[in-house]
Design a protein around this motif. Structure first.
Motif, PDB file in Angstrom:
ATOM      1  N   TRP A   1       0.820  -1.200   0.000  1.00 18.23           N
ATOM      2  CA  TRP A   1       0.000   0.000   0.000  1.00 18.23           C
ATOM      3  C   TRP A   1       0.855   1.252   0.000  1.00 18.23           C
ATOM      4  CZ3 TRP A   1      -2.952   3.340   3.611  1.00 18.23           C
ATOM      5  CH2 TRP A   1      -4.103   3.835   3.032  1.00 18.23           C
ATOM      6  N   ILE A   2       0.208   2.405  -0.030  1.00 19.93           N
ATOM      7  CA  ILE A   2       0.927   3.664  -0.180  1.00 19.93           C
ATOM      8  C   ILE A   2       1.321   4.288   1.150  1.00 19.93           C
ATOM      9  CG2 ILE A   2      -1.107   5.151  -0.257  1.00 19.93           C
ATOM     10  CD1 ILE A   2       0.377   6.635  -2.560  1.00 19.93           C
ATOM     11  N   MET A   3       0.542   4.062   2.203  1.00 20.48           N
ATOM     12  CA  MET A   3       0.840   4.695   3.499  1.00 20.48           C
ATOM     13  C   MET A   3       2.184   4.260   4.072  1.00 20.48           C
ATOM     14  SD  MET A   3      -0.418   6.906   5.350  1.00 20.48           S
ATOM     15  CE  MET A   3      -0.462   7.570   6.974  1.00 20.48           C
ATOM     16  N   PRO A   4       2.504   2.968   4.111  1.00 23.47           N
ATOM     17  CA  PRO A   4       3.837   2.594   4.604  1.00 23.47           C
ATOM     18  C   PRO A   4       4.962   3.172   3.752  1.00 23.47           C
ATOM     19  CG  PRO A   4       2.430   0.682   4.538  1.00 23.47           C
ATOM     20  CD  PRO A   4       1.683   1.795   3.876  1.00 23.47           C
ATOM     21  N   ASN A   5       4.717   3.330   2.473  1.00 21.22           N
ATOM     22  CA  ASN A   5       5.735   3.887   1.602  1.00 21.22           C
ATOM     23  C   ASN A   5       5.947   5.371   1.882  1.00 21.22           C
ATOM     24  OD1 ASN A   5       7.657   3.736  -0.365  1.00 21.22           O
ATOM     25  ND2 ASN A   5       6.219   3.856  -2.064  1.00 21.22           N
ATOM     26  N   MET A   6       4.891   6.072   2.250  1.00 16.72           N
ATOM     27  CA  MET A   6       5.004   7.504   2.518  1.00 16.72           C
ATOM     28  C   MET A   6       5.732   7.802   3.826  1.00 16.72           C
ATOM     29  SD  MET A   6       1.310   8.845   1.176  1.00 16.72           S
ATOM     30  CE  MET A   6       1.396  10.303   2.161  1.00 16.72           C
ATOM     31  N   ILE A   7       5.493   6.979   4.855  1.00 18.19           N
ATOM     32  CA  ILE A   7       6.131   7.259   6.142  1.00 18.19           C
ATOM     33  C   ILE A   7       7.224   6.248   6.484  1.00 18.19           C
ATOM     34  CG2 ILE A   7       4.226   8.562   7.113  1.00 18.19           C
ATOM     35  CD1 ILE A   7       3.281   6.142   8.534  1.00 18.19           C
ATOM     36  N   TRP A   8       7.697   5.522   5.503  1.00 19.97           N
ATOM     37  CA  TRP A   8       8.908   4.709   5.561  1.00 19.97           C
ATOM     38  C   TRP A   8       8.864   3.614   6.611  1.00 19.97           C
ATOM     39  CZ3 TRP A   8      12.963   4.763   2.223  1.00 19.97           C
ATOM     40  CH2 TRP A   8      12.991   5.801   1.320  1.00 19.97           C
ATOM     41  N   TYR A   9       7.856   2.779   6.606  1.00 20.24           N
ATOM     42  CA  TYR A   9       7.956   1.538   7.358  1.00 20.24           C
ATOM     43  C   TYR A   9       7.557   0.403   6.437  1.00 20.24           C
ATOM     44  CZ  TYR A   9       2.878   1.428   8.168  1.00 20.24           C
ATOM     45  OH  TYR A   9       1.526   1.378   8.012  1.00 20.24           O
ATOM     46  N   TRP A  10       8.437  -0.549   6.320  1.00 21.42           N
ATOM     47  CA  TRP A  10       8.253  -1.673   5.419  1.00 21.42           C
ATOM     48  C   TRP A  10       8.448  -2.962   6.189  1.00 21.42           C
ATOM     49  CZ3 TRP A  10      11.550  -0.155   0.539  1.00 21.42           C
ATOM     50  CH2 TRP A  10      11.060   1.039   0.016  1.00 21.42           C
ATOM     51  N   THR A  11       8.436  -4.059   5.471  1.00 23.78           N
ATOM     52  CA  THR A  11       8.681  -5.367   6.068  1.00 23.78           C
ATOM     53  C   THR A  11      10.044  -5.860   5.600  1.00 23.78           C
ATOM     54  OG1 THR A  11       6.321  -5.846   6.065  1.00 23.78           O
ATOM     55  CG2 THR A  11       7.806  -7.706   6.281  1.00 23.78           C
TER      56      THR A  11
ATOM     57  N   GLU B   1       9.975 -12.677   8.843  1.00 28.17           N
ATOM     58  CA  GLU B   1       9.509 -11.358   8.433  1.00 28.17           C
ATOM     59  C   GLU B   1       9.452 -10.460   9.660  1.00 28.17           C
ATOM     60  OE1 GLU B   1       5.760 -11.777   6.496  1.00 28.17           O
ATOM     61  OE2 GLU B   1       6.654 -12.578   4.678  1.00 28.17           O
ATOM     62  N   PHE B   2      10.056  -9.299   9.539  1.00 35.90           N
ATOM     63  CA  PHE B   2      10.025  -8.309  10.608  1.00 35.90           C
ATOM     64  C   PHE B   2       9.191  -7.139  10.108  1.00 35.90           C
ATOM     65  CE2 PHE B   2      14.145 -10.482  11.005  1.00 35.90           C
ATOM     66  CZ  PHE B   2      13.947 -11.067  12.246  1.00 35.90           C
ATOM     67  N   TRP B   3       8.010  -6.982  10.697  1.00 34.39           N
ATOM     68  CA  TRP B   3       7.102  -5.928  10.259  1.00 34.39           C
ATOM     69  C   TRP B   3       7.447  -4.620  10.945  1.00 34.39           C
ATOM     70  CZ3 TRP B   3       5.117 -10.767  11.741  1.00 34.39           C
ATOM     71  CH2 TRP B   3       4.643 -11.531  10.683  1.00 34.39           C
ATOM     72  N   TYR B   4       7.018  -3.555  10.323  1.00 31.48           N
ATOM     73  CA  TYR B   4       7.161  -2.187  10.847  1.00 31.48           C
ATOM     74  C   TYR B   4       8.614  -1.807  11.105  1.00 31.48           C
ATOM     75  CZ  TYR B   4       2.183  -2.804  11.584  1.00 31.48           C
ATOM     76  OH  TYR B   4       0.860  -3.066  11.407  1.00 31.48           O
ATOM     77  N   VAL B   5       9.490  -2.178  10.200  1.00 29.30           N
ATOM     78  CA  VAL B   5      10.888  -1.783  10.309  1.00 29.30           C
ATOM     79  C   VAL B   5      11.049  -0.454   9.580  1.00 29.30           C
ATOM     80  CG1 VAL B   5      13.258  -2.377   9.704  1.00 29.30           C
ATOM     81  CG2 VAL B   5      11.673  -4.157  10.426  1.00 29.30           C
ATOM     82  N   PRO B   6      11.499   0.579  10.281  1.00 31.44           N
ATOM     83  CA  PRO B   6      11.675   1.866   9.623  1.00 31.44           C
ATOM     84  C   PRO B   6      12.914   1.862   8.728  1.00 31.44           C
ATOM     85  CG  PRO B   6      12.323   2.027  11.892  1.00 31.44           C
ATOM     86  CD  PRO B   6      11.789   0.648  11.700  1.00 31.44           C
ATOM     87  N   LYS B   7      12.764   2.349   7.534  1.00 29.29           N
ATOM     88  CA  LYS B   7      13.855   2.419   6.552  1.00 29.29           C
ATOM     89  C   LYS B   7      14.631   1.108   6.479  1.00 29.29           C
ATOM     90  CE  LYS B   7      14.286   7.309   7.380  1.00 29.29           C
ATOM     91  NZ  LYS B   7      15.100   8.397   7.874  1.00 29.29           N
ATOM     92  N   PRO B   8      14.005   0.043   6.010  1.00 28.41           N
ATOM     93  CA  PRO B   8      14.678  -1.265   6.044  1.00 28.41           C
ATOM     94  C   PRO B   8      15.883  -1.351   5.110  1.00 28.41           C
ATOM     95  CG  PRO B   8      12.644  -1.426   4.826  1.00 28.41           C
ATOM     96  CD  PRO B   8      12.674  -0.053   5.431  1.00 28.41           C
ATOM     97  N   HIS B   9      15.978  -0.457   4.127  1.00 32.80           N
ATOM     98  CA  HIS B   9      17.173  -0.470   3.279  1.00 32.80           C
ATOM     99  C   HIS B   9      18.417  -0.149   4.095  1.00 32.80           C
ATOM    100  CE1 HIS B   9      15.651   3.670   3.249  1.00 32.80           C
ATOM    101  NE2 HIS B   9      16.912   4.022   3.162  1.00 32.80           N
ATOM    102  N   LYS B  10      18.256   0.640   5.147  1.00 33.88           N
ATOM    103  CA  LYS B  10      19.362   0.932   6.047  1.00 33.88           C
ATOM    104  C   LYS B  10      19.776  -0.329   6.816  1.00 33.88           C
ATOM    105  CE  LYS B  10      20.506   4.716   9.144  1.00 33.88           C
ATOM    106  NZ  LYS B  10      19.960   5.830   9.915  1.00 33.88           N
ATOM    107  N   ALA B  11      18.804  -1.110   7.263  1.00 30.53           N
ATOM    108  CA  ALA B  11      19.100  -2.372   7.956  1.00 30.53           C
ATOM    109  C   ALA B  11      19.794  -3.348   7.007  1.00 30.53           C
ATOM    110  CB  ALA B  11      17.819  -2.986   8.515  1.00 30.53           C
TER     111      ALA B  11
END
Length: 172
Positions: free
Chosen positions: A120-130, A142-152
């Motif tokens: 969806w679009i909301m997680p993409n707008m405020i940067w929380y992904w899986t 799967e780790f849900w609600y990880v902020p900026k997962p590309h950093k992890a």
């Protein structure tokens, strides 16, 4: 800030969006308590004394206490739900005051693939992904609600590269 980087580890806390649902529940119970309190105040003379004293007042008291205790336990659970990236391991900590504690260790050399996805679009707008971690033997975490997962993923790839270099030095 949800990424804390110290000497040789990185600690990741879940995204703050998970607390919004808890605040909605808290405000609902506060609204229930305020409505019972207003009924108690407005109809003090018209209702029976026993009804207001022995039914409505305990409802206000119990709903207020329940709301604040639940919010306090949600805060404890939120701040104790951590992912720690340490040298060659991922440490997943889930802890609260009431439930049993869960600590899981994932070795970096057992990880075959790191991936992220966003629904969806909301997680993409405020940067929380899986964050998806695939391990050997078809284990997928799967780790849900990880902020900026590309950093992890960047931290994990960097740690994996250091581990590969260390093994190359040892084997040569």
């Amino acid at each position: 800030m949800t990424y804390y980087q110290k000497y040789d580890y990185v600690m990741i806390r879940r995204h703050w969006i998970t607390m919004i649902f808890k605040y909605v529940k808290f405000s609902f119970f506060l609204l229930v308590a305020i409505s019972f309190f207003s009924i108690w105040i407005l109809f003090w003379d018209k209702l029976w004394y026993e009804l207001t004293t022995y039914v409505i007042f305990p409802l206000v008291f119990i709903s207020l206490n329940y709301a604040f205790i639940k919010l306090l336990l949600y805060y404890i659970r939120y701040y104790n739900n951590l992912i720690i990236l340490y040298k060659d391991q991922i440490i997943v900590i889930k802890s609260s005051l009431i439930d049993t504690d869960n600590i899981e260790l994932i070795d970096l050399h057992k990880i075959t693939k790191l991936d992220t996805y966003c629904n969806w679009i909301m997680p993409n707008m405020i940067w929380y992904w899986t964050l998806v971690v695939e391990q050997q033997r078809d284990k997928v975490r799967e780790f849900w609600y990880v902020p900026k997962p590309h950093k992890a993923i960047w931290f994990l790839n960097d740690a994996r590269d250091k581990l590969v270099q260390k093994w190359a030095i040892i084997n040569n």
